[in-house]
Design a protein around this motif. Structure first.
Motif, PDB file in Angstrom:
ATOM      1  N   SER A  24     -10.769-174.067  -3.769  1.00  0.00           N
ATOM      2  CA  SER A  24      -9.655-173.453  -3.029  1.00  0.00           C
ATOM      3  C   SER A  24     -10.124-172.209  -2.289  1.00  0.00           C
ATOM      4  O   SER A  24      -9.664-171.928  -1.178  1.00  0.00           O
ATOM      5  N   ASP A  25     -11.057-171.433  -2.905  1.00  0.00           N
ATOM      6  CA  ASP A  25     -11.625-170.276  -2.217  1.00  0.00           C
ATOM      7  C   ASP A  25     -12.401-170.716  -0.980  1.00  0.00           C
ATOM      8  O   ASP A  25     -12.332-170.075   0.077  1.00  0.00           O
ATOM      9  N   LEU A  26     -13.156-171.809  -1.114  1.00  0.00           N
ATOM     10  CA  LEU A  26     -13.916-172.320   0.028  1.00  0.00           C
ATOM     11  C   LEU A  26     -12.983-172.736   1.152  1.00  0.00           C
ATOM     12  O   LEU A  26     -13.234-172.427   2.322  1.00  0.00           O
ATOM     13  N   ILE A  27     -11.914-173.430   0.801  1.00  0.00           N
ATOM     14  CA  ILE A  27     -10.942-173.848   1.828  1.00  0.00           C
ATOM     15  C   ILE A  27     -10.352-172.627   2.530  1.00  0.00           C
ATOM     16  O   ILE A  27     -10.279-172.585   3.761  1.00  0.00           O
ATOM     17  N   SER A  28      -9.958-171.610   1.751  1.00  0.00           N
ATOM     18  CA  SER A  28      -9.403-170.385   2.344  1.00  0.00           C
ATOM     19  C   SER A  28     -10.419-169.698   3.241  1.00  0.00           C
ATOM     20  O   SER A  28     -10.082-169.218   4.341  1.00  0.00           O
ATOM     21  N   ILE A  85     -10.829-171.663   6.468  1.00  0.00           N
ATOM     22  CA  ILE A  85      -9.665-171.437   7.343  1.00  0.00           C
ATOM     23  C   ILE A  85      -9.799-170.096   8.032  1.00  0.00           C
ATOM     24  O   ILE A  85      -9.586-169.967   9.260  1.00  0.00           O
ATOM     25  N   GLU A  86     -10.171-169.065   7.276  1.00  0.00           N
ATOM     26  CA  GLU A  86     -10.345-167.728   7.849  1.00  0.00           C
ATOM     27  C   GLU A  86     -11.488-167.720   8.853  1.00  0.00           C
ATOM     28  O   GLU A  86     -11.399-167.067   9.905  1.00  0.00           O
ATOM     29  N   GLN A 143     -10.181-169.211  12.026  1.00  0.00           N
ATOM     30  CA  GLN A 143      -9.263-168.288  12.696  1.00  0.00           C
ATOM     31  C   GLN A 143     -10.010-167.143  13.383  1.00  0.00           C
ATOM     32  O   GLN A 143      -9.702-166.780  14.518  1.00  0.00           O
ATOM     33  N   ASN A 144     -11.012-166.587  12.685  1.00  0.00           N
ATOM     34  CA  ASN A 144     -11.797-165.497  13.269  1.00  0.00           C
ATOM     35  C   ASN A 144     -12.605-165.975  14.471  1.00  0.00           C
ATOM     36  O   ASN A 144     -12.790-165.239  15.439  1.00  0.00           O
ATOM     37  N   THR A 145     -13.098-167.217  14.396  1.00  0.00           N
ATOM     38  CA  THR A 145     -13.847-167.772  15.525  1.00  0.00           C
ATOM     39  C   THR A 145     -12.947-167.879  16.756  1.00  0.00           C
ATOM     40  O   THR A 145     -13.344-167.515  17.869  1.00  0.00           O
ATOM     41  N   SER A 146     -11.742-168.373  16.564  1.00  0.00           N
ATOM     42  CA  SER A 146     -10.799-168.488  17.683  1.00  0.00           C
ATOM     43  C   SER A 146     -10.405-167.117  18.226  1.00  0.00           C
ATOM     44  O   SER A 146     -10.282-166.926  19.435  1.00  0.00           O
ATOM     45  N   CYS A 176     -10.956-173.070  17.555  1.00  0.00           N
ATOM     46  CA  CYS A 176     -11.561-173.565  16.315  1.00  0.00           C
ATOM     47  C   CYS A 176     -10.467-173.920  15.325  1.00  0.00           C
ATOM     48  O   CYS A 176      -9.548-173.126  15.091  1.00  0.00           O
ATOM     49  N   GLN A 177     -10.551-175.104  14.754  1.00  0.00           N
ATOM     50  CA  GLN A 177      -9.548-175.572  13.801  1.00  0.00           C
ATOM     51  C   GLN A 177     -10.223-176.099  12.537  1.00  0.00           C
ATOM     52  O   GLN A 177     -11.331-176.638  12.584  1.00  0.00           O
ATOM     53  N   PHE A 178      -9.502-175.954  11.427  1.00  0.00           N
ATOM     54  CA  PHE A 178      -9.982-176.460  10.141  1.00  0.00           C
ATOM     55  C   PHE A 178      -9.150-177.666   9.741  1.00  0.00           C
ATOM     56  O   PHE A 178      -7.927-177.681   9.905  1.00  0.00           O
TER      57      PHE A 178
END
Length: 367
Positions: free
Chosen positions: A229-233, A236-237, A240-243, A250-252
């Motif tokens: 779950s930490d890896l998924i979070s 995602i972050e 978001q930071n890339t975008s 950038c999408q996950f």
């Protein structure tokens, strides 16, 4: 014409592999005896394969390494000595080669008779004889080297974690304190000095920006991805930071319910995603990057795909582009990393490993 020094009526018609097999008396001739002694007493494992990839000859070191008796290895497909995730890679990459007399070196995950696995380095060389193509395979046990590499990598990660934690715990807190003090100063100067108020407000703004920057650096050094779950979070972050920080969307995406029990595996997967995204940002001229984490058909996979200009894989490897780093990290966790790219077709980086994979430590202890 001068007569050959070998009498045709007395010529030995046995092939090399036949002459040196267990059921043939090794003292058939002095040369065979000498070759037999050399092959079976070298420190590295040696296997000789026929054109179908079946083992025709093995030496003592190879037999001990894989835990088989000689006749158990005889005619056994070499692919069965590899861990399942590497078998298709062997069939696709090695047995299809047509180049003669070309030696190659690879790292693979071997599988013993008792199904335990170990990291090995193999050197292959093709030779074409009258009886057909044979492939010699030298096998080296590199578990000790891998253990040292793993220790060095873990030490590096621990140092990164320490630096990240120090930045978070000390620098960020100090900068936040400066911000509060500057805000307080701004209130004190509100009725007294208008210019001082503006200066204090600016100090608070700069300190706030510095705290945000330091926090982002800390997250980059220590993503805290210790569970799935930490890896998924974290992914995602990262998307978001890339975008937010680039002109690239950038999408996950999450497929299935992947479970990665080993924290060191999670960290390496996150680093591979970071490296792949950095490559895309710097070199791909892409407008879109997609990060996918999932589980399918018993395999956990991480995929980073962009719609950029693509490249020739060999040229990309020669230029570096972080590929060697990704391959190294994948190798450390027993994963398979593939890079699919063509000029004008974008680039896809896929890291996959069996969902039931065990940690290196567990594997080494078992072996």
């Amino acid at each position: 014409m001068e007569k050959s020094w070998i009498d045709e009526d007395k010529r030995c018609n046995l092939t090399i592999s036949q002459c040196l097999q267990h059921e043939i008396e090794p003292s058939y001739c002095s040369i065979a005896q000498w070759i037999f002694n050399v092959i079976h007493n070298i420190g590295e494992g040696l296997l000789v394969l026929d054109s179908d990839g079946n083992i025709k000859l093995s030496n003592k070191a190879a037999e001990e390494l894989f835990g088989y008796y000689r006749m158990e290895l005889y005619k056994k497909p070499f692919v069965e000595l590899l861990a399942p995730p590497y078998r298709q890679k062997w069939i696709r990459t090695f047995l299809s080669k047509k180049k003669k007399n070309k030696a190659n070196q690879y790292e693979l995950l071997g599988q013993k008779k008792d199904k335990s696995t170990f990291f090995m380095e193999i050197s292959t060389s093709e030779v074409f004889l009258k009886e057909g193509k044979i492939l010699s395979v030298l096998v080296r046990d590199i578990r000790e080297r891998k253990a040292l590499e793993k220790a060095a990598l873990e030490a590096s990660e621990q140092e990164r974690q320490r630096i990240g934690q120090d930045i978070h715990d000390s620098l960020c807190q100090l900068l936040i304190g400066i911000e509060f003090k500057a805000q307080f100063l701004a209130q004190e100067l509100h009725e007294k000095r208008e210019k001082g108020e503006e200066l204090a407000t600016e100090i608070a703004k700069l300190a706030r920006e510095a705290a945000t920057s330091a926090r982002d650096i800390a997250k980059g050094l220590a993503p805290l991805a210790m569970t799935t779950s930490d890896l998924i979070s974290s992914l995602i972050e990262l998307s978001q930071n890339t975008s937010k920080n680039t002109h690239i969307g950038c999408q996950f995406h999450l497929i299935g319910e992947p479970i990665i029990p080993n924290p060191s595996f999670i960290i390496q997967l996150y680093r591979i995603a970071q490296e792949a995204i950095n490559n895309a940002i710097k070199h791909s001229k892409a407008t879109q990057i997609d990060i996918t984490l999932g589980e399918m058909s018993g395999m956990i996979f991480l995929q980073v795909e962009d719609n950029g200009v693509g490249m020739k894989i060999r040229e990309g490897m020669n230029k570096g582009l972080g590929f060697r780093s990704m391959l190294y990290r994948a190798g450390m966790i027993g994963a398979n990393l593939t890079i699919d790219s063509l000029p004008g077709k974008g680039t896809k980086v896929i890291c996959s490993l069996p969902s039931s994979v065990k940690s290196k430590t567990e594997v080494q202890e078992k072996v």
